[in-house]
Design a protein around this motif. Sequence first.
Motif, PDB file in Angstrom:
ATOM      1  N   TYR A  31      61.823  95.617  -6.566  1.00  0.00           N
ATOM      2  CA  TYR A  31      62.487  95.182  -7.784  1.00  0.00           C
ATOM      3  C   TYR A  31      63.972  95.434  -7.683  1.00  0.00           C
ATOM      4  O   TYR A  31      64.444  96.199  -6.856  1.00  0.00           O
ATOM      5  CB  TYR A  31      61.911  95.862  -9.028  1.00  0.00           C
ATOM      6  CG  TYR A  31      62.221  97.341  -9.173  1.00  0.00           C
ATOM      7  CD1 TYR A  31      61.406  98.296  -8.579  1.00  0.00           C
ATOM      8  CD2 TYR A  31      63.316  97.770  -9.926  1.00  0.00           C
ATOM      9  CE1 TYR A  31      61.681  99.640  -8.718  1.00  0.00           C
ATOM     10  CE2 TYR A  31      63.589  99.123 -10.071  1.00  0.00           C
ATOM     11  CZ  TYR A  31      62.777 100.059  -9.468  1.00  0.00           C
ATOM     12  OH  TYR A  31      63.043 101.383  -9.602  1.00  0.00           O
ATOM     13  N   ARG A  32      64.686  94.777  -8.548  1.00  0.00           N
ATOM     14  CA  ARG A  32      66.126  94.898  -8.679  1.00  0.00           C
ATOM     15  C   ARG A  32      66.406  95.179 -10.128  1.00  0.00           C
ATOM     16  O   ARG A  32      65.719  94.654 -11.009  1.00  0.00           O
ATOM     17  CB  ARG A  32      66.760  93.563  -8.367  1.00  0.00           C
ATOM     18  CG  ARG A  32      67.433  93.467  -7.059  1.00  0.00           C
ATOM     19  CD  ARG A  32      68.300  92.258  -7.157  1.00  0.00           C
ATOM     20  NE  ARG A  32      67.771  91.179  -6.330  1.00  0.00           N
ATOM     21  CZ  ARG A  32      68.142  91.022  -5.069  1.00  0.00           C
ATOM     22  NH1 ARG A  32      68.982  91.849  -4.522  1.00  0.00           N
ATOM     23  NH2 ARG A  32      67.678  90.014  -4.385  1.00  0.00           N
ATOM     24  N   GLY A  70      65.696  92.983 -15.226  1.00  0.00           N
ATOM     25  CA  GLY A  70      65.815  92.803 -13.786  1.00  0.00           C
ATOM     26  C   GLY A  70      64.781  91.817 -13.271  1.00  0.00           C
ATOM     27  O   GLY A  70      64.192  91.056 -14.032  1.00  0.00           O
TER      28      GLY A  70
ATOM     29  N   PRO C 147      70.433  94.110  -0.612  1.00  0.00           N
ATOM     30  CA  PRO C 147      70.554  95.288  -1.445  1.00  0.00           C
ATOM     31  C   PRO C 147      71.611  95.030  -2.531  1.00  0.00           C
ATOM     32  O   PRO C 147      72.419  94.123  -2.350  1.00  0.00           O
ATOM     33  CB  PRO C 147      70.994  96.384  -0.487  1.00  0.00           C
ATOM     34  CG  PRO C 147      70.888  95.795   0.885  1.00  0.00           C
ATOM     35  CD  PRO C 147      70.896  94.332   0.752  1.00  0.00           C
ATOM     36  N   MET C 149      68.452  97.276  -3.875  1.00  0.00           N
ATOM     37  CA  MET C 149      67.109  97.038  -4.394  1.00  0.00           C
ATOM     38  C   MET C 149      66.195  98.178  -4.010  1.00  0.00           C
ATOM     39  O   MET C 149      66.512  99.001  -3.157  1.00  0.00           O
ATOM     40  CB  MET C 149      66.568  95.722  -3.843  1.00  0.00           C
ATOM     41  CG  MET C 149      66.310  95.758  -2.360  1.00  0.00           C
ATOM     42  SD  MET C 149      65.646  94.210  -1.778  1.00  0.00           S
ATOM     43  CE  MET C 149      64.342  93.955  -2.944  1.00  0.00           C
ATOM     44  N   GLU C 198      64.813 103.009  -1.412  1.00  0.00           N
ATOM     45  CA  GLU C 198      65.977 102.406  -2.042  1.00  0.00           C
ATOM     46  C   GLU C 198      66.977 102.001  -0.964  1.00  0.00           C
ATOM     47  O   GLU C 198      67.295 102.779  -0.074  1.00  0.00           O
ATOM     48  CB  GLU C 198      66.621 103.404  -3.012  1.00  0.00           C
ATOM     49  CG  GLU C 198      67.884 102.840  -3.636  1.00  0.00           C
ATOM     50  CD  GLU C 198      68.253 103.549  -4.935  1.00  0.00           C
ATOM     51  OE1 GLU C 198      67.328 103.896  -5.697  1.00  0.00           O
ATOM     52  OE2 GLU C 198      69.448 103.749  -5.164  1.00  0.00           O
TER      53      GLU C 198
END
Lengths: 216, 228, 261
Positions: A31-32, A70, C147, C149, C198
């Motif tokens: 996910y973002r 998001g 990224p 993300m 991450e």
Amino acid sequence: MPFREINSKMVEATVVPGQRMFSQRGAMLAYRGDVTFTPNIAGGQGGVMSMIGRRVAGEATPLMTVEGNGTVMFGHGGHHIQVIGLTGDTLYVEADRLLAFDGTLEQGTMFMGSQGGVMGMVRGQVTGQGLFTTTLKGHGAVAVMAHGGVVELPITPGRPVHVDPQAYVAHHGDVRNKLSTALGWRDMVGRGSGEAFQLELSGSGAVYVQASEEKL
Amino acid sequence: MPTLLSLYPGPQYLLRVATFRLQGSKVLAVSMTGDSVKAKNGSMVAYDGQMAFKKMSGGGEGLRGMVTRRLTGEQMEVMEVRGQGTCWFADRASEINLVSLHGEKLWVEASNLLCTDAGLRTGTTFTGMRGGATGNGLFTTTVEGTGQAAIMSDGPAVVLRVTPQYPLQVDPGAYIAHQGNLQQHFQSGVTFRTLMGEGGGEAFQIRFEGDGLVYVQPSERNTIGGDL
Amino acid sequence: MSTPVIHDPTTLPSDDNVNPYTFCVELKGSQWFLQKGKMIAYYGRIEFNGIGHGRLDRLVRTSFHSPLHASDWVVAEGSGKMLLADRAFDVNSFDLDQGNLTIRSGNLLAYEPTLALKQSIVPGFVTLIGTGKFVAASNGPVVFMEPPMRVDPQALVGWADCPSPCHHYDHGYMTGVMGGVRALTGIGGTSGEEHQFEFVGAGTVLLQSTELLMADRAIGGPPAQAGVPGGHGAHGSGQSVPGSVPRLPGQLGDLQRRFGL
């Protein structure tokens, strides 16, 4: 339509504030942005969710609430994903096939026994879902998992479709279902004890069948 | 030559022979008008119209091969489906490949045969000690006659042509079927010597020579010797 | 309905996909590194030798630096065309141009010797450095993302150019008593999404579409040495079924089983 199909096994969902979404636990791939995933505990979250939560006593289909702002990628177990759009009608689907769905959809459970009588109870045993099937109703999208992709078979009046319960994924429309035994079926399909039954769907609508007799 | 239904001889023939059609790549839809097909047991996922299912038991011609197979430990049972309407077949999300035969013979691993129409006969041939090391292929199912067969593969099959000029080596675990005038040899001689001292031993391959087609799948069944 | 395509050595592509699940490598007296068990068929004269084969010593010295994986690899040498596939997973080739890419070791199928293979400090991953082509499998097509993300560990195929990922734990999960209790006991359930990798910085992250981990061979552990991640031998053998037990802070989740268990 909150789901974008990235490929046959992955969908992307856009989460916006004030609009939640439900997904199977552990189905998030990436996910973002600022997104939270909260497990649904029976009773802990009000309303319809607890219904599903309570229904499957053993928490066979753990769901989580997805909220925030998001994008989230969903996928699970290498299964194919079919996005089904609902425009006011009702989708009947086995709970463990639900990957993710709009929070706006009205969730319910249907007592399959009420349609099939004794056979309905048998059906519960067959599918391992208890006597209930999840219903989703309203306007929104549902991402459903299937082993090997699905084909949609139309059901028209006077031309019922018979489905192997193991391959059954979901159906929608004005459809009656009943379990029956076919002549010789027991011998044919008999892999497990339950497979001696077939699901007969009649009325008008469509049934989704997966390319496999293996349950998820 | 695998060609499709369009090459069928005539309409009067079509009327009585089931029509095979792929719906997606993993579901086979067979339309029947009173005739029958033979299919892998348990592979029906749905049907409409009227269908009768009959378990094939020993004794029938060509069928004995299927039964013999049980002796070899391979669970390959066949059912006969007869009726009017459409029957959909699928098996564990396998890819389905249609092969149309015009009198020639198709050799196929028993577990990869999904469905054959009434114009085809099935039998079993002993293909030698190939299975001695791999555990598969001791017996291969043969399909003969004129009609349609549906064979399965884990992932879409790649069809490779073999000519005298171009022999082909295949991993036994990836082999699913072949047709034509081919000789197969069981070939060893690929050696591994590694730093770790592991993986010593030999990998086995099937070498095809002659003229014909070989179907391979992008996946390998577990084989003992085919560790390459 | 499509008539199946029949291939022969002249029509098979050269170093390209035959279909999404099968890749064809052409050898013209050249060599390729190949994970064992991934070759399904070949035309021509091709020889396969284990990494430890004496004659290959020099090649291995320049292009293969992962003793943990040595028993899983062979060198294909000769001329002809060979087909590679892996359990009907999607197969893709990637070109590196003076680049580096880190990939889950089980996903890498083959690479050109112009690339050098090294173990990543992230357990279970290897890094390819240099210029050349490699072939990797993934469960579902690979999806490329940039990224910043966060990625579920099981969905991660690899990453290129960006710094190695760090662990991210859900805030509520770390601080909340309920979260802690849930994680420890399983009571109330966890969302299953308390822990991610991450990625920050510039680069590309490669995702596979599912959370079904591709099974790969046991690779042993890195040297037991201070400062080497995962280099602590046979501890933590309690977690034998990845995913079924809630992860605890400080554990590496599914990577843990690669710790030499």
